[in-house]
Design an enzyme around this catalytic site. Sequence first.
Site, PDB file in Angstrom:
ATOM      1  N   ARG A 153       0.850  -1.184   0.000  1.00 36.72           N
ATOM      2  CA  ARG A 153       0.000   0.000   0.000  1.00 36.72           C
ATOM      3  C   ARG A 153       0.886   1.234   0.000  1.00 36.72           C
ATOM      4  O   ARG A 153       1.950   1.260   0.617  1.00 36.72           O
ATOM      5  CB  ARG A 153      -0.940   0.013   1.218  1.00 36.72           C
ATOM      6  CG  ARG A 153      -2.229  -0.783   1.005  1.00 36.72           C
ATOM      7  CD  ARG A 153      -3.090  -0.201  -0.109  1.00 36.72           C
ATOM      8  NE  ARG A 153      -4.386  -0.854  -0.211  1.00 36.72           N
ATOM      9  CZ  ARG A 153      -4.680  -1.778  -1.121  1.00 36.72           C
ATOM     10  NH1 ARG A 153      -3.764  -2.178  -1.975  1.00 36.72           N
ATOM     11  NH2 ARG A 153      -5.891  -2.292  -1.171  1.00 36.72           N
TER      12      ARG A 153
ATOM     13  N   HIS B 215      -1.569   0.911 -10.324  1.00 31.93           N
ATOM     14  CA  HIS B 215      -2.261  -0.130  -9.551  1.00 31.93           C
ATOM     15  C   HIS B 215      -2.675  -1.294 -10.455  1.00 31.93           C
ATOM     16  O   HIS B 215      -3.851  -1.659 -10.559  1.00 31.93           O
ATOM     17  CB  HIS B 215      -3.482   0.441  -8.834  1.00 31.93           C
ATOM     18  CG  HIS B 215      -3.727  -0.224  -7.516  1.00 31.93           C
ATOM     19  ND1 HIS B 215      -3.592   0.412  -6.314  1.00 31.93           N
ATOM     20  CD2 HIS B 215      -4.070  -1.501  -7.212  1.00 31.93           C
ATOM     21  CE1 HIS B 215      -3.859  -0.431  -5.322  1.00 31.93           C
ATOM     22  NE2 HIS B 215      -4.149  -1.592  -5.851  1.00 31.93           N
TER      23      HIS B 215
ATOM     24  N   GLU C 251      -4.237   6.825  -2.852  1.00 31.09           N
ATOM     25  CA  GLU C 251      -5.244   5.774  -3.033  1.00 31.09           C
ATOM     26  C   GLU C 251      -5.765   5.210  -1.723  1.00 31.09           C
ATOM     27  O   GLU C 251      -6.717   4.422  -1.737  1.00 31.09           O
ATOM     28  CB  GLU C 251      -4.654   4.613  -3.836  1.00 31.09           C
ATOM     29  CG  GLU C 251      -4.218   4.966  -5.227  1.00 31.09           C
ATOM     30  CD  GLU C 251      -3.590   3.776  -5.920  1.00 31.09           C
ATOM     31  OE1 GLU C 251      -4.167   3.324  -6.926  1.00 31.09           O
ATOM     32  OE2 GLU C 251      -2.542   3.287  -5.452  1.00 31.09           O
TER      33      GLU C 251
END
Length: 336
Positions: A235, A290, A264
């Site tokens: 992440r 992503h 995000e």
Amino acid sequence: MTQKNTKILITHRVHDEVADRLRAVGELDMNMDVEPWPYAEICARAADASAMMGFMTDRVDMPFLDGAPRLKIIACALKGYDSYDVAACEEAGVWLSIVPDLLTEPTAELAIGLCIGLGRHMRQGDHLIRSRPYKGWRPQLYGTGLNNATVAVVGLGAVGRAILARLQGFGCARLLGVDPGITLPGIESVTADIAQAQTDILFLAAPLTPSSIHMLNARTLPRSKPGQLIINVGRGSVVDEQAIAAALQAGHLGGYAADVFNCEDWALDNRPRDIPEALLRAHNTLFTPHLGSAVHSVRLAIEHRAADNIIDVLQGRPPRDRLDSALPPILSASSG
């Protein structure tokens, strides 16, 4: 409840065959655009929905659930459920499901690709070819390879283990793992500090938890081995992107590759809305938007699995991939 008054909300377009399966059990309200609906619009559309297929750009909290009294199931077409409040869903009597396994292999493949692309200067090489007539080999763009390198993976969940499995075929000198309480055969278990100080290449596959937010920051990055490459497929907010940009500009880091970004991480109230310009300008970076699970066959399988969970509930069964609030605290599980 009949099919005519069973509404299924789908917040991003899915493959036709998945949509057809769901039309057999309800009427679809599906976002046909690549851009996500705003939170307020999703709330309005969910008001009379019986089921919802959610994606990474969505957020589900108690106000959302209070406004959707007919909702029975939220089936997430993803693995990382950071923006979905598990406890709130349980309190509201709404099933919440994820797709736990299908994203692992493609995310690990992308991680290796990003590592090789960054280390071997593929972005710069491609630009060099396109920007002028190519006249053949020159002594330039010498980079970093995996063979004989010391490599660490932070986070030994499914994605981290899959990355390590692939690394074993590249002739690395040492393979290190960072994850308290987890040991793997043939992998040296070390602390994050040791991994930073000793590794040529550092893969980040850790979940986003309260303790891992900005794990790599202006205070910890100076501990990294000079010239180190960092590859982030976990992440975005595991790193402080501004600090990464500064370490790149200072020449301390050899490069940074990422498939995930701070902006995000919808669960964080103070998340930035953009990638720092200094990071985008850094020449020794490689970014993908992503793409961890962005393989046609994988995305189709993910959608089918989320549809399975919806159909389970609408036909009176518990969803096969259900979550509950007894899970450990987590903001997000992996890329995708």
